[in-house]
Write an enzyme that holds these catalytic residues in place. Structure first.
Site, short mmCIF file in Angstrom:
data_model
loop_
_atom_site.label_atom_id
_atom_site.label_comp_id
_atom_site.label_asym_id
_atom_site.label_seq_id
_atom_site.Cartn_x
_atom_site.Cartn_y
_atom_site.Cartn_z
N GLY A 183 -48.08 37.86 -39.66
CA GLY A 183 -47.24 36.82 -38.83
C GLY A 183 -46.27 36.56 -40.36
CG MET A 184 -42.19 33.90 -40.93
SD MET A 184 -40.95 32.95 -39.87
CE MET A 184 -41.36 31.57 -39.12
CG LEU A 185 -46.67 30.03 -42.97
CD1 LEU A 185 -45.50 29.87 -43.80
CD2 LEU A 185 -46.87 28.64 -41.96
CG ASP B 104 -59.51 38.50 -31.11
OD1 ASP B 104 -59.12 37.14 -31.07
OD2 ASP B 104 -59.54 39.04 -29.89
CE1 TYR C 62 -48.36 34.12 -26.78
CE2 TYR C 62 -48.69 32.41 -25.32
CZ TYR C 62 -48.17 33.53 -25.56
OH TYR C 62 -47.40 34.10 -24.36
CB THR C 63 -45.57 31.20 -32.71
OG1 THR C 63 -45.46 32.53 -32.72
CG2 THR C 63 -46.66 30.94 -33.55
CE1 TYR D 31 -46.65 27.01 -30.90
CE2 TYR D 31 -45.22 25.11 -31.33
CZ TYR D 31 -46.10 26.03 -31.89
OH TYR D 31 -45.81 26.32 -33.12
CE LYS E 252 -49.98 25.10 -33.92
NZ LYS E 252 -50.69 26.43 -34.49
N1 LIG Z 1 -42.69 29.39 -36.94
C1 LIG Z 1 -42.24 27.99 -36.99
O1 LIG Z 1 -41.37 27.48 -37.03
C2 LIG Z 1 -43.67 27.21 -37.00
C3 LIG Z 1 -43.64 25.94 -37.41
C4 LIG Z 1 -44.53 24.99 -37.25
C5 LIG Z 1 -45.74 25.38 -37.20
N2 LIG Z 1 -46.01 26.97 -37.23
C6 LIG Z 1 -47.44 27.50 -36.90
O2 LIG Z 1 -47.65 28.21 -38.15
C7 LIG Z 1 -48.42 29.17 -37.66
C8 LIG Z 1 -47.69 30.61 -37.97
O3 LIG Z 1 -46.58 30.65 -37.51
P1 LIG Z 1 -45.96 32.12 -37.47
O4 LIG Z 1 -44.20 31.63 -36.88
O5 LIG Z 1 -45.86 32.62 -38.90
O6 LIG Z 1 -46.54 32.88 -36.55
P2 LIG Z 1 -46.19 34.45 -36.05
O7 LIG Z 1 -44.97 35.15 -36.98
O8 LIG Z 1 -45.91 34.61 -34.41
O9 LIG Z 1 -47.65 35.20 -36.49
C9 LIG Z 1 -48.78 34.88 -35.61
C10 LIG Z 1 -49.85 35.65 -36.36
O10 LIG Z 1 -50.97 35.31 -35.35
C11 LIG Z 1 -51.71 36.46 -35.32
N3 LIG Z 1 -52.73 36.43 -34.04
C12 LIG Z 1 -52.37 36.22 -32.83
N4 LIG Z 1 -53.52 36.11 -32.06
C13 LIG Z 1 -54.61 36.19 -32.84
C14 LIG Z 1 -56.00 36.26 -32.76
N5 LIG Z 1 -56.52 36.17 -31.61
N6 LIG Z 1 -56.66 36.60 -34.01
C15 LIG Z 1 -56.06 36.50 -35.01
N7 LIG Z 1 -54.99 36.53 -35.26
C16 LIG Z 1 -53.91 36.58 -34.10
C17 LIG Z 1 -50.78 37.72 -34.96
O11 LIG Z 1 -51.33 38.82 -35.32
P3 LIG Z 1 -50.83 40.21 -34.53
O12 LIG Z 1 -49.25 40.23 -34.88
O13 LIG Z 1 -51.56 41.37 -34.91
O14 LIG Z 1 -51.12 39.50 -32.83
C18 LIG Z 1 -49.75 37.33 -36.19
O15 LIG Z 1 -50.16 37.76 -37.47
C19 LIG Z 1 -48.83 29.04 -36.44
O16 LIG Z 1 -50.00 28.39 -35.96
C20 LIG Z 1 -47.92 28.08 -35.53
O17 LIG Z 1 -47.96 27.51 -34.58
C21 LIG Z 1 -44.97 27.77 -36.85
#
Ligand SMILES: NC(=O)c1ccc[n+]([C@@H]2O[C@H](COP(=O)([O-])OP(=O)(O)OC[C@H]3O[C@@H](n4cnc5c(N)ncnc54)[C@H](OP(=O)(O)O)[C@@H]3O)[C@@H](O)[C@H]2O)c1
Length: 301
Positions: A11-13, A36, A61-62, A127, A131
């Site tokens: 994912g992004m982070l 998983d 799940y974002t 969402y 969280k």
């Molecule tokens: N983006 C934001 O602005 C933001 C802000 C605050 C907090 N956050 C939090 O930071 C975290 C990362 O966010 P992100 O934006 O980087 O997320 P993202 O880009 O949507 O990536 C999500 C990741 O989770 C993996 N994933 C999904 N279901 C899974 C499962 N059952 N088992 C293992 N891996 C699984 C995905 O893998 P696949 O691609 O293989 O499915 C992907 O690597 C999340 O908890 C989010 O709530 C994000």
């Protein structure tokens, strides 16, 4: 050097954490097909085999609209997954760092007053609720936890607000882009957040931390800054109230104060505008090329 099990590394982070923490530590980063986190047996087998010092959970799940529509899926990924990781970490006596969000708050504090780590949460969206429940699942199940709340995170690959603003400006140069005017937050670069996570992992941190860029802005100021830095010509204006019914209720005030990081002397977050400038100077061209390519020729070069 620590051994880190990174969940959600694609994912992004997760990508940023893999790169930044990989400079100092051994990273084991199985893709979701292999690990998983919603499967207890797989979590336990992986922890037993890898034997990490710390698990960093960047998985989730974002898709906020998706969260409103599929309660079962959001519960499974955003709550049961972190609970499995927390219980597994407790069993194998390792630390867990888990990512959470500004959406655990209702955003009704008057802007620009920020939210502190101990302010009472009251999420508005599915969402945000998931969280908050993920935080509870982590706190209740593993003693050695770190929860990091962030918001408005961007990167080259992010699909959110910044990309939409750039796309509109590229598709219709000189047009008017309407954005919600009231929402306030701090655009946060995933790279900087990953550096902050590295500091948290290195130090003897415990509990809940806020980690967003310093300063704050409205969506309007954010969009304007992106366009100015990229030299794109478009007008940004406030979307007239009532002209658009959002599918999700989002907090208006999304400003987080990184109080605990500062108090502990491990704060490395930078001003949102400075980081945005560094990011767009380095990656703006690539980002625009990417968006143009997505437009399959429909966007003027
Ligand atoms: N983006 C934001 O602005 C933001 C802000 C605050 C907090 N956050 C939090 O930071 C975290 C990362 O966010 P992100 O934006 O980087 O997320 P993202 O880009 O949507 O990536 C999500 C990741 O989770 C993996 N994933 C999904 N279901 C899974 C499962 N059952 N088992 C293992 N891996 C699984 C995905 O893998 P696949 O691609 O293989 O499915 C992907 O690597 C999340 O908890 C989010 O709530 C994000």
């Amino acid at each position: 050097m620590m051994k880190i099990l990174l969940v959600g590394s694609t994912g992004m982070l997760g990508t940023a954490c893999s790169r930044i923490l990989g400079e100092d530590h051994e990273i084991v980063a199985p893709p979701s097909k292999e690990l998983d986190m919603t499967r207890w047996d797989v979590v336990i087998e992986t922890l037993d085999r890898v034997g990490p010092d710390i698990v960093i959970n960047c998985a989730g799940y974002t898709d906020m609209e998706g969260c409103e529509q599929d309660e079962t899926l959001v519960r499974k990924i955003n709550i049961e997954g972190p609970r499995n990781l927390a219980q597994g970490c407790a069993r194998f006596e390792c630390r867990l760092l888990h990512l959470s969000s500004d959406c655990v708050f209702d955003g009704r504090k008057e802007t620009p007053q920020p939210y502190f780590e101990d302010d009472p949460p009251n999420p508005l969206s599915a969402y945000g609720k998931s969280k908050l429940d993920s935080e509870i699942a982590v706190k209740e199940n593993v003693p050695a936890y770190i929860i990091v709340r962030s918001g408005w995170v961007y990167d080259l690959t992010s699909r959110g607000f910044m990309r939409n603003v750039i796309r509109q400006a590229l598709e219709s140069p000189g047009s008017v882009i309407q954005v919600p005017a009231l929402e306030m937050g701090a655009p946060t670069w995933s790279y900087r957040l990953a550096v902050q996570i590295r500091e948290l992992v290195r130090s003897d941190s415990h509990g809940t931390y806020h980690a967003t860029a310093e300063g704050c802005c409205t969506r309007l100021e954010y969009a304007q800054a992106v366009l100015n830095l990229l030299g794109l010509k478009a007008l940004v204006e406030e979307r007239p109230p009532g002209s658009f019914t959002p599918l999700i209720e989002l907090p208006v005030n999304r400003i987080l104060e990184n109080r605990r990081l500062k108090k502990q002397g491990i704060h490395v977050m930078a001003d949102w505008k400075e980081d945005l400038e560094i990011f767009l100077n380095a990656y703006g061209e690539a980002l625009m090329q990417d968006i143009r390519a997505e437009g399959r020729g429909g966007i003027a070069a």
